[in-house]
Enzyme design. Structure first.
Site, mmCIF file in Angstrom:
data_model
loop_
_atom_site.group_PDB
_atom_site.id
_atom_site.type_symbol
_atom_site.label_atom_id
_atom_site.label_comp_id
_atom_site.label_asym_id
_atom_site.label_seq_id
_atom_site.Cartn_x
_atom_site.Cartn_y
_atom_site.Cartn_z
ATOM 1 N N ARG A 268 0.823 -1.218 0.000
ATOM 2 C CA ARG A 268 0.000 0.000 0.000
ATOM 3 C C ARG A 268 0.861 1.274 0.000
ATOM 4 N NH1 ARG A 268 -5.395 1.517 1.401
ATOM 5 N NH2 ARG A 268 -5.356 3.151 2.954
ATOM 6 N N MET B 121 -7.081 8.450 -0.589
ATOM 7 C CA MET B 121 -7.052 7.010 -0.801
ATOM 8 C C MET B 121 -8.021 6.457 0.252
ATOM 9 S SD MET B 121 -3.865 4.650 0.251
ATOM 10 C CE MET B 121 -2.941 3.895 -1.048
ATOM 11 N N SER B 122 -8.956 5.594 -0.171
ATOM 12 C CA SER B 122 -9.975 5.105 0.762
ATOM 13 C C SER B 122 -9.339 4.319 1.916
ATOM 14 C CB SER B 122 -10.947 4.183 0.029
ATOM 15 O OG SER B 122 -11.414 4.783 -1.146
ATOM 16 N N ALA B 123 -10.034 4.287 3.048
ATOM 17 C CA ALA B 123 -9.558 3.512 4.202
ATOM 18 C C ALA B 123 -9.510 2.027 3.839
ATOM 19 C CB ALA B 123 -10.490 3.719 5.388
#
Ligand code: SAH
Length: 217
Positions: free
Chosen positions: A31, A57-59
């Site tokens: 990530r 950036m999404s969780a």
């Protein structure tokens, strides 16, 4: 690496992910490669991370929930609307291997360029990044087995429904924050819709950002 496994163990414990293929993908894709050096310390924290151009950036738990709800299989043709960092698309690309491919569309050219570079570093070779209004889809590559939006829309953009394969699924956050994560599947007699829970996303921009005007008023 240890932090990545810790993040995944935590997502499993909290019930966000069960599918062994999704778990393996989350354990594999680094990530941190999708973040600027200044944000890398946050790579494995379970909250959205700023990536520039006012976007996030999404969780991880939201990415996991969406991947779990998409049922991606080898060979699937996938359309993602809202590339952002490219992280979500990299995971989707891995889940459709071998034989599948992902096309992802981002409105901001600067984010698309960064995502393309990050996807290259992560060796996500079956992911294509395009710049444009994702609400219009990618008609030249349709039909898609799966379509998903990583930004909240007032309703499913009609061009995307048209670009779905006969047995295709579409997953999208619908409505103003908090939105609902909605999955629609095509059936012979219409659409079968399911509500997968509450969620919060940045809004979809572009042509399908507003509900269509009510023709009767
Ligand atoms: N999945 C991403 C999160 C993306 S956030 C990740 O893992 O990082 C949502 C993205 O949708 C933002 O980058 C935003 O710029 C983009 N977006 C919003 N409206 C769009 C549209 N109409 N077409 C394409 N991208 C759009």
């Amino acid at each position: 690496m240890a932090e990545r496994h810790q993040m995944v163990d935590d997502l499993v414990t909290r019930g966000f992910v069960q599918d062994p293929r999704v778990i393996r993908a989350l354990r594999t894709v680094p990530r941190e490669l999708f973040l600027e050096a200044s944000a890398r310390a946050e790579a494995y924290e379970d909250h959205p991370v700023w990536i520039g151009s006012g976007q996030t950036m999404s969780a991880p738990h939201m990415v996991a929930m969406m991947l779990e709800g998409l049922g991606l299989q080898p060979g699937h043709r996938v359309l993602e609307v809202g590339t952002g960092s490219g992280y979500h698309a990299a995971l989707a690309g891995m889940l459709v291997e071998p034989g599948g491919r992902v096309v992802t569309i981002e409105l901001h050219a600067s984010l698309a360029a960064k995502a393309r570079a990050s996807l290259g570093n992560a060796r996500a070779e079956n992911v294509e990044v395009r710049v444009g209004d994702g609400g219009k889809g990618a008609p030249d590559l349709a039909p898609f087995d799966r379509i998903y939006l990583t930004c909240a829309a007032p309703r499913m953009p009609p061009p995307l429904l048209d670009q779905l394969a006969p047995d295709g699924w579409i997953l999208a956050p619908l409505g103003d924050g908090p939105s609902r994560l909605v999955r629609a599947r095509r059936r012979d007699d219409g659409w079968f819709e399911e509500d997968l829970g509450a969620c919060a996303f940045v809004p979809l921009r572009g042509q399908y950002a507003e509900p269509l005007a009510d023709a009767s008023t």
